[in-house]
Design an enzyme around this catalytic site. Structure first.
Site, PDB file in Angstrom:
ATOM      1  N   ARG A  53      57.516  35.926  65.636  1.00  0.00           N
ATOM      2  CA  ARG A  53      57.829  36.059  66.744  1.00  0.00           C
ATOM      3  C   ARG A  53      58.597  38.120  66.779  1.00  0.00           C
ATOM      4  O   ARG A  53      58.608  38.362  65.099  1.00  0.00           O
ATOM      5  CB  ARG A  53      59.762  36.319  67.325  1.00  0.00           C
ATOM      6  CG  ARG A  53      58.757  34.278  67.760  1.00  0.00           C
ATOM      7  CD  ARG A  53      60.047  33.219  67.688  1.00  0.00           C
ATOM      8  NE  ARG A  53      59.964  32.286  67.877  1.00  0.00           N
ATOM      9  CZ  ARG A  53      61.295  31.226  67.993  1.00  0.00           C
ATOM     10  NH1 ARG A  53      62.460  31.742  67.580  1.00  0.00           N
ATOM     11  NH2 ARG A  53      60.713  29.473  67.722  1.00  0.00           N
ATOM     12  N   ASP A  81      60.800  41.656  67.857  1.00  0.00           N
ATOM     13  CA  ASP A  81      61.941  42.001  68.782  1.00  0.00           C
ATOM     14  C   ASP A  81      61.670  42.944  69.981  1.00  0.00           C
ATOM     15  O   ASP A  81      60.576  42.849  70.069  1.00  0.00           O
ATOM     16  CB  ASP A  81      63.077  42.009  68.001  1.00  0.00           C
ATOM     17  CG  ASP A  81      63.622  40.727  67.161  1.00  0.00           C
ATOM     18  OD1 ASP A  81      63.305  39.966  67.211  1.00  0.00           O
ATOM     19  OD2 ASP A  81      64.029  41.597  65.516  1.00  0.00           O
ATOM     20  N   ARG A 140      63.556  46.233  59.252  1.00  0.00           N
ATOM     21  CA  ARG A 140      64.251  46.252  60.006  1.00  0.00           C
ATOM     22  C   ARG A 140      65.405  47.114  58.725  1.00  0.00           C
ATOM     23  O   ARG A 140      66.096  48.180  58.722  1.00  0.00           O
ATOM     24  CB  ARG A 140      65.069  46.384  60.967  1.00  0.00           C
ATOM     25  CG  ARG A 140      63.401  46.489  62.195  1.00  0.00           C
ATOM     26  CD  ARG A 140      64.209  45.712  63.435  1.00  0.00           C
ATOM     27  NE  ARG A 140      65.118  46.594  64.090  1.00  0.00           N
ATOM     28  CZ  ARG A 140      65.821  46.283  64.905  1.00  0.00           C
ATOM     29  NH1 ARG A 140      65.034  45.011  65.447  1.00  0.00           N
ATOM     30  NH2 ARG A 140      66.688  47.028  65.566  1.00  0.00           N
TER      31      ARG A 140
END
Length: 244
Positions: free
Chosen positions: A49, A51, A197
């Site tokens: 997945r 974001d 990140r």
């Protein structure tokens, strides 16, 4: 019959890959196109997945079709059905019935792009993180090497991460300057939520000399998210490829 597809998308208008009620996701756009094309509800399973705001050049997914498809014609039709959303199927191939886009993946690679210029991004708006002070690439790479291998990555794990364990094995992490950009490329079999990140946020802190290498190592070894740096913005992150 099971088909493997490789997709690219601009994550800007989406809430991410995963379908969410009353919101536009990449998954919902692809499944809507498949429903029209195959004339039945069709579930799409992704390799991972992404974001809200995260982009992809090599996202991989699979779906089951009730009949054999001509891949070339299907790609053309499905891409037409997904317009005007910024999603495109790059490749499609028939695979064995037991192929699984997520569980069969052996390595995932992400790219994080930083525009390292005094002026803000114009053409690259929503596609890079803008850092206007010069970054020390050599120092960032030295810090990056501490992360290679099998470690407890709790410092780089989002508070709402649902993974059973913070221990992951990082295969590679490289920081390089490409023109006006600083690019961070990272590969592993799997990642924690926001791990890449959070890597980027910490490495930039080192590159700006706000953290020494010792500071970086102490934060890493603390295995505590509160000791880490800020989470880099989503728009700089790209899901590049999956290896099986």
């Amino acid at each position: 019959m099971r088909y493997k597809i490789t997709l690219e998308y601009d994550g800007t208008p989406f809430v991410g890959w995963q379908e969410q009620q009353n919101q536009i996701s990449v998954q919902s756009v692809v499944e809507k196109a498949l429903k029209t094309y195959l004339r039945q509800e069709t579930k799409v399973v992704a390799s991972g997945r992404t974001d809200t705001g995260v982009h992809a050049l090599g996202q991989v997914a699979h779906f089951d079709s009730p009949q054999k498809l001509n891949s070339r014609k299907a790609i053309y039709s499905l891409n037409a059905l997904m317009r005007p959303y910024p999603v495109a199927i790059r490749k499609m191939q028939k695979v064995s019935d037991d192929f699984h886009a997520r569980f069969d993946a052996q390595k995932r690679t992400y790219l994080y792009r930083i525009q390292n210029t005094a002026f803000p991004p114009v053409l690259n708006k929503n596609r890079v993180w803008h850092v206007n002070q010069k970054l020390d690439i050599k120092k960032m790479n030295q810090a990056a090497q501490m992360l290679i291998g099998k470690h407890d990555f709790s410092t780089f794990r989002a508070a709402n991460c649902q993974a059973k364990s913070p221990i992951k094995t990082l295969d590679s992490l490289v920081v390089k300057r490409v023109g006006e950009e600083v690019q961070i490329t990272v590969s592993a079999k799997s990642f924690l939520y926001h791990q890449v990140r959070n890597f980027a946020g910490a490495l930039v802190k080192v590159g700006l000399n706000r953290w020494s290498l010792d500071d970086f190592e102490k934060a890493f070894r603390a295995c505590d998210r509160t000791k880490g740096a800020e989470t880099a913005p989503a728009q700089g992150l790209y899901f590049m490829k999956v290896e099986y």
